[in-house]
Motif scaffolding. Sequence first.
Motif, PDB file in Angstrom:
ATOM      1  N   GLN A  67       0.822  -1.213   0.000  1.00  0.00           N
ATOM      2  CA  GLN A  67       0.000   0.000   0.000  1.00  0.00           C
ATOM      3  C   GLN A  67       0.855   1.262   0.000  1.00  0.00           C
ATOM      4  N   GLY A  68       2.002   1.227   0.666  1.00  0.00           N
ATOM      5  CA  GLY A  68       2.921   2.355   0.651  1.00  0.00           C
ATOM      6  C   GLY A  68       2.715   3.389   1.733  1.00  0.00           C
ATOM      7  N   SER A  69       1.648   3.256   2.530  1.00  0.00           N
ATOM      8  CA  SER A  69       1.406   4.185   3.634  1.00  0.00           C
ATOM      9  C   SER A  69       0.473   3.510   4.619  1.00  0.00           C
ATOM     10  N   GLY A  70       0.419   4.036   5.848  1.00  0.00           N
ATOM     11  CA  GLY A  70      -0.464   3.431   6.832  1.00  0.00           C
ATOM     12  C   GLY A  70      -0.477   4.178   8.150  1.00  0.00           C
ATOM     13  N   ARG A  71      -1.372   3.710   9.009  1.00  0.00           N
ATOM     14  CA  ARG A  71      -1.483   4.227  10.376  1.00  0.00           C
ATOM     15  C   ARG A  71      -1.080   3.098  11.315  1.00  0.00           C
ATOM     16  N   ILE A  72      -0.252   3.409  12.300  1.00  0.00           N
ATOM     17  CA  ILE A  72       0.156   2.413  13.279  1.00  0.00           C
ATOM     18  C   ILE A  72      -0.301   2.878  14.650  1.00  0.00           C
ATOM     19  N   ARG A  73      -1.202   2.100  15.248  1.00  0.00           N
ATOM     20  CA  ARG A  73      -1.685   2.393  16.592  1.00  0.00           C
ATOM     21  C   ARG A  73      -0.728   1.738  17.573  1.00  0.00           C
ATOM     22  N   LEU A  74       0.053   2.568  18.273  1.00  0.00           N
ATOM     23  CA  LEU A  74       1.075   2.052  19.176  1.00  0.00           C
ATOM     24  C   LEU A  74       0.476   1.520  20.469  1.00  0.00           C
ATOM     25  N   ASP A  75       1.244   0.692  21.145  1.00  0.00           N
ATOM     26  CA  ASP A  75       0.755   0.088  22.391  1.00  0.00           C
ATOM     27  C   ASP A  75       0.630   1.092  23.528  1.00  0.00           C
ATOM     28  N   ASP A  76       1.119   2.321  23.336  1.00  0.00           N
ATOM     29  CA  ASP A  76       0.915   3.370  24.337  1.00  0.00           C
ATOM     30  C   ASP A  76      -0.282   4.258  23.992  1.00  0.00           C
ATOM     31  N   GLY A  77      -1.026   3.888  22.939  1.00  0.00           N
ATOM     32  CA  GLY A  77      -2.226   4.616  22.549  1.00  0.00           C
ATOM     33  C   GLY A  77      -2.005   5.685  21.492  1.00  0.00           C
ATOM     34  N   LYS A  78      -0.771   6.022  21.193  1.00  0.00           N
ATOM     35  CA  LYS A  78      -0.482   7.054  20.198  1.00  0.00           C
ATOM     36  C   LYS A  78      -0.625   6.500  18.782  1.00  0.00           C
ATOM     37  N   MET A  79      -0.846   7.402  17.832  1.00  0.00           N
ATOM     38  CA  MET A  79      -0.959   7.034  16.427  1.00  0.00           C
ATOM     39  C   MET A  79       0.244   7.577  15.660  1.00  0.00           C
ATOM     40  N   VAL A  80       0.844   6.732  14.825  1.00  0.00           N
ATOM     41  CA  VAL A  80       1.939   7.138  13.955  1.00  0.00           C
ATOM     42  C   VAL A  80       1.480   6.959  12.506  1.00  0.00           C
ATOM     43  N   ARG A  81       1.657   7.992  11.691  1.00  0.00           N
ATOM     44  CA  ARG A  81       1.376   7.887  10.259  1.00  0.00           C
ATOM     45  C   ARG A  81       2.707   7.688   9.535  1.00  0.00           C
ATOM     46  N   VAL A  82       2.752   6.724   8.630  1.00  0.00           N
ATOM     47  CA  VAL A  82       3.958   6.484   7.853  1.00  0.00           C
ATOM     48  C   VAL A  82       3.623   6.545   6.364  1.00  0.00           C
ATOM     49  N   GLY A  83       4.588   7.003   5.580  1.00  0.00           N
ATOM     50  CA  GLY A  83       4.430   7.090   4.141  1.00  0.00           C
ATOM     51  C   GLY A  83       5.661   6.554   3.436  1.00  0.00           C
ATOM     52  N   PHE A  84       5.580   6.505   2.138  1.00  0.00           N
ATOM     53  CA  PHE A  84       6.660   5.966   1.322  1.00  0.00           C
ATOM     54  C   PHE A  84       7.961   6.708   1.570  1.00  0.00           C
ATOM     55  N   GLY A  85       9.039   5.944   1.832  1.00  0.00           N
ATOM     56  CA  GLY A  85      10.333   6.554   2.106  1.00  0.00           C
ATOM     57  C   GLY A  85      11.451   6.068   1.214  1.00  0.00           C
ATOM     58  N   GLY A  86      11.130   5.240   0.216  1.00  0.00           N
ATOM     59  CA  GLY A  86      12.148   4.735  -0.693  1.00  0.00           C
ATOM     60  C   GLY A  86      11.968   3.242  -0.928  1.00  0.00           C
ATOM     61  N   ARG A  87      12.754   2.716  -1.848  1.00  0.00           N
ATOM     62  CA  ARG A  87      12.677   1.285  -2.153  1.00  0.00           C
ATOM     63  C   ARG A  87      14.066   0.740  -2.446  1.00  0.00           C
ATOM     64  N   ASN A  88      14.157  -0.576  -2.544  1.00  0.00           N
ATOM     65  CA  ASN A  88      15.447  -1.238  -2.761  1.00  0.00           C
ATOM     66  C   ASN A  88      15.829  -1.342  -4.229  1.00  0.00           C
ATOM     67  N   GLY A  89      14.984  -0.838  -5.116  1.00  0.00           N
ATOM     68  CA  GLY A  89      15.316  -0.804  -6.531  1.00  0.00           C
ATOM     69  C   GLY A  89      14.839  -1.978  -7.349  1.00  0.00           C
ATOM     70  N   HIS A  90      14.294  -3.006  -6.701  1.00  0.00           N
ATOM     71  CA  HIS A  90      13.771  -4.158  -7.432  1.00  0.00           C
ATOM     72  C   HIS A  90      12.360  -3.856  -7.932  1.00  0.00           C
ATOM     73  N   PRO A  91      12.004  -4.310  -9.124  1.00  0.00           N
ATOM     74  CA  PRO A  91      10.643  -4.083  -9.623  1.00  0.00           C
ATOM     75  C   PRO A  91       9.617  -4.876  -8.835  1.00  0.00           C
ATOM     76  N   TYR A  92       8.408  -4.316  -8.747  1.00  0.00           N
ATOM     77  CA  TYR A  92       7.301  -5.004  -8.085  1.00  0.00           C
ATOM     78  C   TYR A  92       6.916  -6.258  -8.871  1.00  0.00           C
ATOM     79  N   ARG A  93       6.718  -7.362  -8.155  1.00  0.00           N
ATOM     80  CA  ARG A  93       6.236  -8.607  -8.763  1.00  0.00           C
ATOM     81  C   ARG A  93       5.026  -9.077  -7.966  1.00  0.00           C
ATOM     82  N   SER A  94       3.942  -9.384  -8.652  1.00  0.00           N
ATOM     83  CA  SER A  94       2.684  -9.724  -8.004  1.00  0.00           C
ATOM     84  C   SER A  94       2.711 -11.133  -7.421  1.00  0.00           C
ATOM     85  N   VAL A  95       2.531 -11.229  -6.111  1.00  0.00           N
ATOM     86  CA  VAL A  95       2.427 -12.530  -5.456  1.00  0.00           C
ATOM     87  C   VAL A  95       1.142 -13.229  -5.884  1.00  0.00           C
TER      88      VAL A  95
END
Length: 336
Positions: free
Chosen positions: A158-186
């Motif tokens: 998905q490339g982004s998400g919300r992480i509900r931490l065990d202390d109750g706080k919310m962290v938003r994360v977004g795309f920060g880079g990739r390893n250079g390999h092309p996407y292959r569909s599982v």
Amino acid sequence: MRALGAALALVLSASAAKAGATVLDWSDLDGWARDDHDLARSVFLETCGDIGAEWSAVCEQARAKGPARQFFENAFQPVLIGGETEPLFTGYYEPELRGSRRQRGEFQYPIHRKPDDIPRGEMWLSREEIERSGVLAGRDLEIAWLSDPVEKFFLQIQGSGRIRLDDGKMVRVGFGGRNGHPYRSVGREMIRLGIFQEHEASAQRIKGWVRENPGSGLKMLWHNASYIFFREIDGLAEDKGPIGAMSRPITAGRSVAVDPEYVPMGAPVWLEKDGAMPLRRLMIAQDTGSAIKGAQRADIFYGSGDEAGEIAGQVRDSGRMIVLLPKKRARALSEN
């Protein structure tokens, strides 16, 4: 950004002309008159200023008061690009996962920031090599630790998400880079191996199979050698969508990921998606994705959380996508 917009226009014109472009009338758009054009205009304005100089006059028209449908019809011309290519429309969402800032208990699966020593533009280690070697451990790259390796994999898809931490706080994360390999569909690989039939390979079915087969299942995920790194997104309100490719929040049901070789980023697109959940809607091209390639390929953003994920995971449909281009651009494209 304006120079990038001009360069992209040249690439777009060549790609679109090669794919074939047909200028349409508004009456050719199925359901056009019934859509919420005011909502579409408000989403368009989120990123309008970032498209490029040639769109500045259109953006000024969009900001002026007046009927939204009339604005779109006066400023744009509908153009079908790549109408002979096979269309594919899928869905994506922003997951909400449980996590911790520390490795402990059930939280054993880290998501990482991108290391500084990965060469720019080069292929680095594969997903399998990263996870088997532990090469990222001990470098203070962990943003959070998750409880489920399957959810980590799909968060990277998905490339982004919300992480509900065990202390109750919310962290938003977004795309920060990739390893250079092309996407292959599982999913495609599982169909090839006969694990699923074409119509069965939804995200939910893939998750279920991997969890039921923890050894071979996790190895199956290595088929996608691409590995996504993340960054924390600060100051983004919980009622806003994740940050898209145009560095602005995207909107559920109105933002769509496209291939920028064929569709200008920020452009309105009229989507006619068929299938079990048909859609006739004016959307805005505000995102991209490594698996989104082609003139008639789009990924619809369905929102955040499990309910949005259930819907997005079922979408794999045909139809057509029509790009709304400024009238001058549409005329020039049709003359090529």
